[in-house]
Enzyme design. Structure first.
Site, PDB file in Angstrom:
ATOM      1  N   HIS A  84       0.826  -1.219   0.000  1.00  0.00           N
ATOM      2  CA  HIS A  84       0.000   0.000   0.000  1.00  0.00           C
ATOM      3  C   HIS A  84       0.858   1.267   0.000  1.00  0.00           C
ATOM      4  CE1 HIS A  84       0.114   0.048   4.555  1.00  0.00           C
ATOM      5  NE2 HIS A  84       0.046   1.352   4.363  1.00  0.00           N
ATOM      6  N   ASP A 205       1.137  -7.611   2.302  1.00  0.00           N
ATOM      7  CA  ASP A 205       1.277  -6.178   2.057  1.00  0.00           C
ATOM      8  C   ASP A 205       2.747  -5.766   1.918  1.00  0.00           C
ATOM      9  OD1 ASP A 205       0.869  -3.492   1.791  1.00  0.00           O
ATOM     10  OD2 ASP A 205      -0.497  -3.314   3.494  1.00  0.00           O
ATOM     11  N   SER A 623       3.893   2.303   8.489  1.00  0.00           N
ATOM     12  CA  SER A 623       3.706   1.314   7.444  1.00  0.00           C
ATOM     13  C   SER A 623       5.007   1.099   6.706  1.00  0.00           C
ATOM     14  CB  SER A 623       2.653   1.780   6.455  1.00  0.00           C
ATOM     15  OG  SER A 623       1.412   1.384   6.922  1.00  0.00           O
TER      16      SER A 623
HETATM   17  N1  ARG Z   1      -4.663   0.602   7.451  1.00  0.00           N
HETATM   18  C1  ARG Z   1      -3.348   0.613   6.867  1.00  0.00           C
HETATM   19  C2  ARG Z   1      -2.760   2.018   6.988  1.00  0.00           C
HETATM   20  O1  ARG Z   1      -3.285   2.820   7.696  1.00  0.00           O
HETATM   21  C3  ARG Z   1      -3.362   0.097   5.476  1.00  0.00           C
HETATM   22  C4  ARG Z   1      -4.001   0.989   4.457  1.00  0.00           C
HETATM   23  C5  ARG Z   1      -4.002   0.520   3.045  1.00  0.00           C
HETATM   24  N2  ARG Z   1      -4.944  -0.526   2.782  1.00  0.00           N
HETATM   25  C6  ARG Z   1      -6.247  -0.331   2.388  1.00  0.00           C
HETATM   26  N3  ARG Z   1      -7.011  -1.367   2.209  1.00  0.00           N
HETATM   27  N4  ARG Z   1      -6.759   0.864   2.195  1.00  0.00           N
HETATM   28  O2  ARG Z   1      -2.164   2.622   6.148  1.00  0.00           O
HETATM   29  N1  GLU Z   2      -1.192   1.482   7.567  1.00  0.00           N
HETATM   30  C1  GLU Z   2      -0.625   2.536   8.346  1.00  0.00           C
HETATM   31  C2  GLU Z   2       0.410   3.340   7.575  1.00  0.00           C
HETATM   32  O1  GLU Z   2       0.289   3.516   6.387  1.00  0.00           O
HETATM   33  C3  GLU Z   2      -0.070   1.968   9.589  1.00  0.00           C
HETATM   34  C4  GLU Z   2      -1.204   1.593  10.394  1.00  0.00           C
HETATM   35  C5  GLU Z   2      -1.301   2.453  11.610  1.00  0.00           C
HETATM   36  O2  GLU Z   2      -1.888   3.538  11.561  1.00  0.00           O
HETATM   37  O3  GLU Z   2      -0.748   1.962  12.606  1.00  0.00           O
HETATM   38  O4  GLU Z   2       1.312   3.899   8.128  1.00  0.00           O
END
Ligand code: ARG
Ligand code: GLU
Length: 687
Positions: A84, A205, A623
């Site tokens: 991502h 990921d 991330s």
């Molecule tokens: N929750 C993760 C973060 O905050 C992954 C985001 C990307 N994935 C998604 N399905 N939108 O970045």
């Molecule tokens: N997916 C998040 C990022 O892009 C990390 C998830 C979180 O917020 O801990 O940094």
């Protein structure tokens, strides 16, 4: 006075010995945590984590793109991050004919590595506490200038503890970064927005890049003559896996936490800001999804946009629920009451909380207006482009390159733009803006424009029909652009934009009128709450968080174990559900159980590990962060938190807060068995 200054200085350097899990620690002070880290199983020295003289693990960690982390895993600049995090790049390089989002991409040799225009990575050269220099009268600008003059470094001074300490960060930014490998989205984004922020999780990921440098290993603009960058340090990889209870450490660039705010701020986040933002995004996402379901090209064009709108949208929901469940507002109020009792005896702090409450009362309405504007009118794509267009066109007669820049921007914008989606979203958002904004802030031109029988819809239709900015070709002259109806429309909001200029703060608590009170408040907390382990809020600077691999009790009688496996992917696999439709290759590998060296015992089963949980305190920006074991070997790549732990940006609850990592063995398995790119593993050091 001198004595007091000294006291504050010491208070912010000497950390109390506290429990593990919670905390995002400054790498340059990590010595202070060594005892606690050792107790959990960390075997290296503080200088292995951070040193500004010797090579240390910090040299293997980079800030990737705008807001992610990445890590070197070979001496030739091979870099891992999340899928991502690479998503925007992979998408930019994709088309319906070369759809790397759907099918993945694997460069077979250096020649096939694809340069990503605009993508950069930054390496931290050093971080230094310069509070004393600033207190002694040295100007920040001079310190920054001295640190970055003639060496191509980028320097900045970042406040810690609401400005009680100031740190100089020096970075070196590499500008030639190339895509090496990416799994199909059905692996890299498996579970999509359905599983996002959730556990059990089965997302592969990860994506792979390589950093290039000139012949002297220095940053350079893209050129065929550039060569792979040779990092000072890279992570060896452990193929031994993780067990519950094992030490893990996450090393990366978390962006934004607010652990020390008072109840007023939490109330604003949970009851005012989050609900508004969630509502507005719910409808925007519906509009985009409907269009995506009808058209494959739209699905690709809006994939990254949809994911990024949905990501915060879901996070805010989890955060509000978490704050509610923990009773954070009540807890903070009680904490403040106790503090007030102590402060009453200290003339210096006696009225501090009153001043803070006052400041919030004053600041909240304006801050809300800014957030509402950002989430409404300023989220209309045509509006955003029109702002760029008018800025660049205005400068065009002084600087002829501006018009070219505008054309490049326009081409990039139009490539992934769908006017029907944006038009629908504009109708909705303008309506919400007018409904929710204080009436004196609604531009008169807008009120007039929508006062006809057809209201907002008719106005938006005529605006979108009349503008030339959304055509495939841009109008020829700057003068034509400046009178374009969309540019005119954008101009109606100049008043609001002007009033909010310089108002881009991470959180409401960072607005200067409020923040100034947090400086003494933090000092007072240090004096009063002696047991608390203080660490500075995340601010996109490099941090260490550590803890252990661990499951959690999700509900009464329902324990979520720390590890998922390929069997879980197969259980979710469903060709009819977009988020769960895995590539046929993965089905084939599973059917034949051809796991090779990546198969292992998971409980009673023979399977491939996929994701694991740990108690490391992480946030957005983490991330792509390396997750290492006690020997400093890479065991995973951090990519998420569980939904129920997202309130950890405000209150960390060790019983439930978990970060989610993709198990490095799954990464290697996918590279090897799905990508057929096993040759990449030859570059890595596998243990
Ligand atoms: N929750 C993760 C973060 O905050 C992954 C985001 C990307 N994935 C998604 N399905 N939108 O970045
Ligand atoms: N997916 C998040 C990022 O892009 C990390 C998830 C979180 O917020 O801990 O940094």
């Amino acid at each position: 006075m001198i004595k007091r200054l000294l006291l504050c200085t010491m208070a912010f350097i000497a950390f109390t010995t506290a429990t593990a899990d919670e905390g995002m620690w400054l790498p340059s002070l990590i010595k202070e945590r060594m005892k606690s880290m050792r107790a959990l199983g960390f075997k290296l020295k503080a200088a292995d984590i951070y040193s500004d003289r010797e090579a240390s693990l910090k040299d293997a960690v980079v800030q990737f793109g705008g807001g992610c982390t990445g890590e070197f895993v070979s001496q030739s600049g091979l870099l891992l991050t999340n899928h991502h995090c690479g998503y925007g790049s992979i998408q930019k390089l994709s088309s319906v004919e070369h759809d790397y989002l759907t099918y993945g991409y694997w460069a077979k040799s250096l020649d096939e590595e694809l340069h990503v225009p605009g993508l950069t990575v930054s390496l931290l050269v050093s971080m230094t506490d310069v509070t004393d220099r600033i207190n002694a009268g040295e100007k920040s600008e001079d310190i920054i200038k001295k640190a970055s003059e003639g060496n191509g470094y980028r320097a900045s001074i970042e406040p810690m503890y609401y400005g009680n300490r100031q740190y100089l960060f020096v970075y070196r930014t590499y500008r030639d970064v190339r895509l090496v490998g990416a799994p199909p989205s059905a692996i890299g984004k498996f579970g999509g927005d359905t599983d996002n922020w959730m556990w059990p999780r089965h997302t592969g990921d990860f994506s792979i890049f390589r950093v290039y440098a000139n012949a002297d290993n220095e940053p350079a603009d893209y050129s065929k003559d550039n060569v792979p960058y040779r990092p000072k340090r890279f992570f060896p990889i452990s193929t031994q896996g993780v067990q519950e209870g094992d030490f893990t450490m996450t090393y990366g660039f978390p962006g934004n936490t607010q652990e020390y705010v008072i109840s007023d701020a939490v109330d604003y986040v949970a009851n005012v800001s989050n609900p508004m933002k969630i509502e507005l995004r719910t409808r925007r996402l519906q509009i985009i999804s409907e269009a995506q379901a009808k058209d494959a090209a739209v699905r690709i064009a809006y994939a990254a946009k949809h994911a990024s709108i949905a990501n915060s949208w879901k996070k805010w929901q989890g955060e509000s629920l978490g704050l509610e469940r923990l009773g954070t507002i009540e807890k903070k109020k009680n904490y403040e009451q106790e503090f007030a009792r102590w402060a009453a005896q200290n003339s210096e702090y006696a009225t501090l909380l009153d001043s803070m409450h006052e400041a919030y009362k004053k600041v909240v309405p304006g801050y809300f207006v800014r957030e509402l504007f950002n989430e409404s009118v300023a989220s209309i794509e045509a509006y955003v482009f029109a702002r760029w267009a008018s800025h660049l066109a205005m400068d065009a007669d002084k600087d002829s390159t501006k018009l070219n820049e505008l054309r490049t921007r326009h081409a990039n914008f139009i490539k992934d733009y769908n006017v029907e989606i944006d038009r629908k979203i504009a109708c909705f958002l303008i309506n919400e803006f007018m409904k929710r904004m204080p009436s004196e802030l609604i531009p008169q031109q807008l009120t007039d424009a929508v006062s006809g029988n057809g209201g907002i819809n008719e106005f938006v239709d005529s605006l979108y029909n009349a503008t030339a900015l959304l055509n495939k070709e841009l109008p020829l002259t700057a003068a034509q652009i400046l009178v374009d109806p969309m540019v005119q429309f954008a101009g109606w909001f100049n008043g609001i934009v002007e009033a909010n200029r310089g108002y881009i703060y991470r959180n409401i608590s960072n607005v200067p009128e409020i923040e100034k009170w947090y400086r003494p408040y933090m000092q007072a907390l240090r004096l009063w709450d002696k047991e608390r382990a203080f660490y500075p809020d995340a601010n996109f600077t490099l941090r260490v968080s550590y803890g252990t691999v661990k499951g959690y009790e999700n509900a009464d009688g329902e324990y979520h174990t720390h590890l998922t496996s390929l069997d879980g992917i197969m259980a979710k696999d469903n060709p009819d559900i977009y988020d769960y439709n895995i590539p046929q290759q993965l089905r084939d590998v599973y059917a034949k159980k051809e796991y090779g060296r990546w198969g292992t015992h998971i409980g009673e089963r023979h399977s491939v590990p996929v994701c694991f949980l740990a108690t490391n305190h992480t946030s957005g920006g983490n991330s792509g962060s390396p997750v290492i074991n006690g020997n400093g070997e890479l065991v995973g790549i951090n990519f998420d938190r569980t939904w129920r732990s997202t309130m950890s940006d405000i209150e960390f609850d060790p019983s439930i807060c978990r970060n989610i990592s993709v198990d490095i063995r799954y990464v290697l398995f996918v590279v090897d068995k799905i990508g057929g790119a096993g040759y990449l593993l030859d570059e890595m050091v596998l243990k």
